[in-house]
Write an enzyme that holds these catalytic residues in place. Structure first.
Site, PDB file in Angstrom:
ATOM      1  N   SER A 139      30.902 -57.112 -59.870  1.00 44.35           N
ATOM      2  CA  SER A 139      30.329 -58.003 -60.878  1.00 44.35           C
ATOM      3  C   SER A 139      29.081 -57.357 -61.444  1.00 44.35           C
ATOM      4  O   SER A 139      28.377 -56.619 -60.741  1.00 44.35           O
ATOM      5  CB  SER A 139      29.959 -59.353 -60.261  1.00 44.35           C
ATOM      6  OG  SER A 139      29.196 -60.131 -61.175  1.00 44.35           O
ATOM      7  N   TYR A 152      25.825 -63.640 -53.531  1.00 44.28           N
ATOM      8  CA  TYR A 152      26.901 -63.036 -54.331  1.00 44.28           C
ATOM      9  C   TYR A 152      26.486 -61.663 -54.851  1.00 44.28           C
ATOM     10  O   TYR A 152      27.257 -60.699 -54.781  1.00 44.28           O
ATOM     11  CB  TYR A 152      27.237 -63.978 -55.490  1.00 44.28           C
ATOM     12  CG  TYR A 152      28.399 -63.554 -56.345  1.00 44.28           C
ATOM     13  CD1 TYR A 152      29.707 -63.635 -55.872  1.00 44.28           C
ATOM     14  CD2 TYR A 152      28.192 -63.112 -57.655  1.00 44.28           C
ATOM     15  CE1 TYR A 152      30.779 -63.269 -56.670  1.00 44.28           C
ATOM     16  CE2 TYR A 152      29.266 -62.751 -58.462  1.00 44.28           C
ATOM     17  CZ  TYR A 152      30.555 -62.834 -57.965  1.00 44.28           C
ATOM     18  OH  TYR A 152      31.613 -62.470 -58.764  1.00 44.28           O
ATOM     19  N   LYS A 156      28.321 -58.095 -53.885  1.00 44.93           N
ATOM     20  CA  LYS A 156      28.915 -57.225 -54.896  1.00 44.93           C
ATOM     21  C   LYS A 156      28.223 -55.859 -54.928  1.00 44.93           C
ATOM     22  O   LYS A 156      28.879 -54.829 -55.152  1.00 44.93           O
ATOM     23  CB  LYS A 156      28.858 -57.892 -56.265  1.00 44.93           C
ATOM     24  CG  LYS A 156      29.718 -59.150 -56.375  1.00 44.93           C
ATOM     25  CD  LYS A 156      31.177 -58.868 -56.049  1.00 44.93           C
ATOM     26  CE  LYS A 156      32.068 -60.080 -56.305  1.00 44.93           C
ATOM     27  NZ  LYS A 156      33.498 -59.816 -56.023  1.00 44.93           N
TER      28      LYS A 156
END
Length: 245
Positions: A139, A152, A156
């Site tokens: 991402s 998150y 990533k």
């Protein structure tokens, strides 16, 4: 160019918008596709749409034993795997001061540890074949960060470092390991945004629109193709120019 005849691909998170687009792209190029997710209904609809050369393997990647079991089930159903797409993931967004340990750990388990375990499991076959493609969906927030997504973004970013390490380990055996890092993509999640919110997001993107799942799938199709045989340890950013990395 860009044919995958005779290749077998396992795609996790296959019932989602991006996962489904990846499955359609790889299947359209001739690959045998193994769909994996926790939601059977979405996978069955996709398998019915595509017809032959599709298989379904349920998996809950929150379970530490699931990755090894999934690879074994996929190969039992469709034969030795030549492509792994680590697409499954989840979010538990919260400002860091309020983020619970379990929310941090769950995102790490699914978004980082499960892709490592899946890659480790599938490499056993790929090393014997002296060929293979592993692509993980990262991402843009793994590179630039985002408020409320410390877990998150960290997962990533870790996925990128892990993939580069794996790429160095297995390159001599003809196996490539790469990432695709999407920006803001139009999915059911973004459909909950208001039109003004969507317009504001689009204004931050030089190409003037949200991405489509097919944009991400096209990047994946390139990286798993023979045409990308000399690309490994790379992150292909697909974000409309929002972050020019």
């Amino acid at each position: 160019m860009f044919r995958l005849d005779g290749k077998t691909a396992l795609v996790t998170g296959a019932s989602g918008a991006i996962g489904g687009a990846i499955v359609r792209a790889l299947h359209g190029l001739g690959a045998v596709t193994v769909l994996s997710d926790m939601r059977r209904e979405g996978m069955e609809a996709l398998a019915t749409e595509l017809g032959e050369r599709t298989h379904i393997c349920m998996a809950d990647l929150r379970d530490p034993a699931a990755p090894d079991a999934l690879v074994a089930a996929a190969e039992a159903a469709a034969g030795p795997l030549s492509i792994l797409i680590n697409n499954a993931g989840l979010t538990r967004d919260m400002l860091a001061l309020r983020m619970k340990d379990e929310d941090w750990q769950l995102v790490m388990d699914v978004d980082l540890t499960a892709p490592f375990r899946l890659s480790r499991a599938v490499l056993k076959t790929m090393l014997r074949q002296r060929a293979g493609r592993i692509v993980s969906i990262a991402s843009v927030v793994g590179a630039i960060g985002n408020a409320g997504q410390a877990n998150y973004a960290a997962a990533k970013a870790g996925l990128a470092g892990m993939s580069k390490a794996l790429a160095r380990e297995v390159a001599s055996r003809g196996i490539t390991v790469n990432l695709v890092a999407p920006g803001f993509v139009a999915t059911p999640m973004t459909e909950t945004l208001t039109e003004p919110q969507k317009a504001k997001l689009s204004e931050a993107i030089p190409l003037g629109r949200l991405g489509q799942p097919a944009d991400v799938a096209a990047a994946v199709a390139y990286l798993v193709s023979d045409e990308a045989a000399w690309v490994t340890g790379a992150t292909l950013h697909v974000n409309g120019g929002m972050a020019m990395l």
